[in-house]
Scaffold this motif. Structure first.
Motif, PDB file in Angstrom:
ATOM      1  N   GLY A   1     -11.848  -8.142 -49.355  1.00  0.00           N
ATOM      2  CA  GLY A   1     -10.741  -8.410 -48.437  1.00  0.00           C
ATOM      3  C   GLY A   1      -9.435  -7.806 -48.910  1.00  0.00           C
ATOM      4  O   GLY A   1      -8.666  -7.249 -48.104  1.00  0.00           O
ATOM      5  N   LEU A   2      -9.182  -7.909 -50.206  1.00  0.00           N
ATOM      6  CA  LEU A   2      -7.972  -7.316 -50.776  1.00  0.00           C
ATOM      7  C   LEU A   2      -7.957  -5.811 -50.538  1.00  0.00           C
ATOM      8  O   LEU A   2      -6.942  -5.251 -50.093  1.00  0.00           O
ATOM      9  N   GLY A   3      -9.071  -5.159 -50.813  1.00  0.00           N
ATOM     10  CA  GLY A   3      -9.141  -3.714 -50.645  1.00  0.00           C
ATOM     11  C   GLY A   3      -8.890  -3.287 -49.217  1.00  0.00           C
ATOM     12  O   GLY A   3      -8.178  -2.306 -48.961  1.00  0.00           O
ATOM     13  N   SER A   4      -9.473  -4.016 -48.261  1.00  0.00           N
ATOM     14  CA  SER A   4      -9.278  -3.686 -46.851  1.00  0.00           C
ATOM     15  C   SER A   4      -7.813  -3.785 -46.456  1.00  0.00           C
ATOM     16  O   SER A   4      -7.288  -2.945 -45.711  1.00  0.00           O
ATOM     17  N   ALA A   5      -7.129  -4.802 -46.954  1.00  0.00           N
ATOM     18  CA  ALA A   5      -5.725  -5.013 -46.597  1.00  0.00           C
ATOM     19  C   ALA A   5      -4.797  -3.991 -47.253  1.00  0.00           C
ATOM     20  O   ALA A   5      -3.938  -3.402 -46.588  1.00  0.00           O
ATOM     21  N   ILE A   6      -4.963  -3.775 -48.564  1.00  0.00           N
ATOM     22  CA  ILE A   6      -4.011  -2.864 -49.221  1.00  0.00           C
ATOM     23  C   ILE A   6      -4.299  -1.404 -48.880  1.00  0.00           C
ATOM     24  O   ILE A   6      -3.394  -0.560 -48.960  1.00  0.00           O
ATOM     25  N   TYR A   7      -5.523  -1.094 -48.482  1.00  0.00           N
ATOM     26  CA  TYR A   7      -5.809   0.239 -47.939  1.00  0.00           C
ATOM     27  C   TYR A   7      -4.888   0.511 -46.761  1.00  0.00           C
ATOM     28  O   TYR A   7      -4.246   1.571 -46.669  1.00  0.00           O
ATOM     29  N   GLN A   8      -4.778  -0.467 -45.855  1.00  0.00           N
ATOM     30  CA  GLN A   8      -3.939  -0.301 -44.676  1.00  0.00           C
ATOM     31  C   GLN A   8      -2.450  -0.263 -45.023  1.00  0.00           C
ATOM     32  O   GLN A   8      -1.664   0.434 -44.382  1.00  0.00           O
ATOM     33  N   GLU A   9      -2.067  -0.996 -46.069  1.00  0.00           N
ATOM     34  CA  GLU A   9      -0.660  -1.014 -46.475  1.00  0.00           C
ATOM     35  C   GLU A   9      -0.242   0.256 -47.211  1.00  0.00           C
ATOM     36  O   GLU A   9       0.861   0.779 -46.993  1.00  0.00           O
ATOM     37  N   LEU A  10      -1.104   0.744 -48.095  1.00  0.00           N
ATOM     38  CA  LEU A  10      -0.688   1.788 -49.030  1.00  0.00           C
ATOM     39  C   LEU A  10      -1.015   3.206 -48.593  1.00  0.00           C
ATOM     40  O   LEU A  10      -0.331   4.150 -49.002  1.00  0.00           O
ATOM     41  N   GLU A  11      -2.048   3.391 -47.784  1.00  0.00           N
ATOM     42  CA  GLU A  11      -2.407   4.756 -47.399  1.00  0.00           C
ATOM     43  C   GLU A  11      -1.265   5.490 -46.693  1.00  0.00           C
ATOM     44  O   GLU A  11      -1.042   6.685 -46.975  1.00  0.00           O
ATOM     45  N   PRO A  12      -0.491   4.836 -45.804  1.00  0.00           N
ATOM     46  CA  PRO A  12       0.627   5.547 -45.183  1.00  0.00           C
ATOM     47  C   PRO A  12       1.693   5.999 -46.185  1.00  0.00           C
ATOM     48  O   PRO A  12       2.534   6.847 -45.866  1.00  0.00           O
ATOM     49  N   GLN A  13       1.641   5.437 -47.401  1.00  0.00           N
ATOM     50  CA  GLN A  13       2.614   5.800 -48.431  1.00  0.00           C
ATOM     51  C   GLN A  13       2.018   6.762 -49.466  1.00  0.00           C
ATOM     52  O   GLN A  13       2.591   6.952 -50.539  1.00  0.00           O
ATOM     53  N   GLY A  14       0.879   7.339 -49.122  1.00  0.00           N
ATOM     54  CA  GLY A  14       0.280   8.361 -49.975  1.00  0.00           C
ATOM     55  C   GLY A  14      -0.682   7.866 -51.022  1.00  0.00           C
ATOM     56  O   GLY A  14      -1.109   8.643 -51.882  1.00  0.00           O
ATOM     57  N   VAL A  15      -1.049   6.584 -50.967  1.00  0.00           N
ATOM     58  CA  VAL A  15      -1.916   5.998 -51.993  1.00  0.00           C
ATOM     59  C   VAL A  15      -3.290   5.696 -51.392  1.00  0.00           C
ATOM     60  O   VAL A  15      -3.398   4.961 -50.405  1.00  0.00           O
ATOM     61  N   ALA A  16      -4.348   6.253 -51.970  1.00  0.00           N
ATOM     62  CA  ALA A  16      -5.708   5.968 -51.532  1.00  0.00           C
ATOM     63  C   ALA A  16      -6.210   4.696 -52.203  1.00  0.00           C
ATOM     64  O   ALA A  16      -5.895   4.419 -53.362  1.00  0.00           O
ATOM     65  N   VAL A  17      -6.979   3.910 -51.455  1.00  0.00           N
ATOM     66  CA  VAL A  17      -7.574   2.679 -51.986  1.00  0.00           C
ATOM     67  C   VAL A  17      -9.054   2.661 -51.614  1.00  0.00           C
ATOM     68  O   VAL A  17      -9.403   2.659 -50.435  1.00  0.00           O
ATOM     69  N   THR A  18      -9.917   2.659 -52.618  1.00  0.00           N
ATOM     70  CA  THR A  18     -11.356   2.625 -52.405  1.00  0.00           C
ATOM     71  C   THR A  18     -11.940   1.343 -52.981  1.00  0.00           C
ATOM     72  O   THR A  18     -11.586   0.947 -54.095  1.00  0.00           O
ATOM     73  N   THR A  19     -12.806   0.688 -52.225  1.00  0.00           N
ATOM     74  CA  THR A  19     -13.537  -0.480 -52.712  1.00  0.00           C
ATOM     75  C   THR A  19     -15.005  -0.096 -52.855  1.00  0.00           C
ATOM     76  O   THR A  19     -15.669   0.213 -51.865  1.00  0.00           O
TER      77      THR A  19
END
Length: 285
Positions: A166-184
């Motif tokens: 759940g954390l990964g799904s949420a911060i993916y949406q928060e951080l990707e627009p700022q240039g940060v990739a998030v993989t779970t």
């Protein structure tokens, strides 16, 4: 060495053994430099020295308590200083005590949440702030197939890994627009000490058992492709989870039981798990 990630600077928690060690070795083979963190200071230093020697690359081992924000901040800051910056954080540290939920001491449940969830949150915050400031970076959080489905015998572990998903799904949406990739990454049964003594049947072995190098390969591929989102390893486990997901819960549980998934933990050889459980549960047991 293909040097797909030459010059990348990578920090890995839980890096002394298992998935962490295999991932460090894979990054070094791709030309990256690596800092490993682990609660076992002597072992992580030894691991880093061995990997540096075998790869001809640069690996450093540091003590790290992922549950302590000050320890994690020191780890990240030292990694940045040692590597000359930071591009990737792998939140890999985690534990999996097994047994009856009702018999599990509350201290063991607390320890799982402290390491498996709090540690991932702390690391994601510390790295995420740095990556947003520099406009790039990649956070990889190691969850589990147990974060997608529930399994008896590891109830609290399932809860912690659901939290990481759940954390990964949420911060993916928060951080990707700022240039940060998030993989779970959601591994199934990985051939490490964590699954010592488990009792899978033939089918479970075929569709759900992988080596640490398989997880490392998935992480490398995600970083190379700058992939954000969830990945299940092996893909056969992901397919099985997706096929079961639409079923009513009672039917889903019955199917899992018929396939033998419920007996993997329940029929585990506790003697073979003893050494791992002693280390994982620690003084809080």
């Amino acid at each position: 060495m293909t040097n797909q990630l030459a010059g990348r600077k990578v920090a890995i928690t839980g890096g002394a053994r298992g998935i962490g060690r295999a991932t460090a070795e894979a990054f070094l083979a791709e030309g990256a430099t690596v800092v490993l963190g682990d609660i076992d200071v002597n072992l992580v230093e030894q691991t880093a020295a061995e990997l540096s020697k075998s790869s001809g690359g640069h690996a450093t081992g540091l003590g790290l308590d992922v549950t302590d924000p000050d320890s994690f901040e020191k780890f990240i800051a030292t990694a940045e200083q040692d590597l000359g910056g930071l591009d990737v954080l792998i939140n890999n540290a985690g534990i999996m005590p097994t047994g009856s939920f009702l018999d599990e001491p509350l201290a063991v449940a607390d320890r799982q949440f402290a390491i498996n969830v709090r540690g991932v949150i702390i690391g994601s915050k510390l790295a995420g702030k740095r990556f947003v400031a520099q406009g790039s970076g990649h956070i990889v959080n190691i969850a589990s197939v147990a974060g997608l489905i529930g399994s008896p015998g590891v109830a609290t572990y399932c809860a912690t890994k659901h939290a990481v998903v759940g954390l990964g799904s949420a911060i993916y949406q928060e951080l990707e627009p700022q240039g940060v990739a998030v993989t779970t990454i959601c591994p199934s049964f990985v051939n490490t000490e964590l699954i010592a003594g488990l009792a899978p049947n033939w089918l479970t072995k075929q569709i759900a058992f992988v080596e640490p190098t398989d997880i490392a390969d998935a992480i490398i591929d995600s970083v190379v492709k700058k992939y954000s989102g969830q990945r299940v390893v092996p893909t056969t486990s992901g397919l099985a989870a997706r096929m079961l997901a639409p079923l009513p819960e009672r039917l889903r549980n019955q199917v899992s039981h018929i396939l033998g998934a419920h007996s993997v933990i329940g029929d585990a050889d506790q003697t073979k798990r003893a050494a791992y459980l002693e280390r994982a549960e620690g003084a809080e047991k």
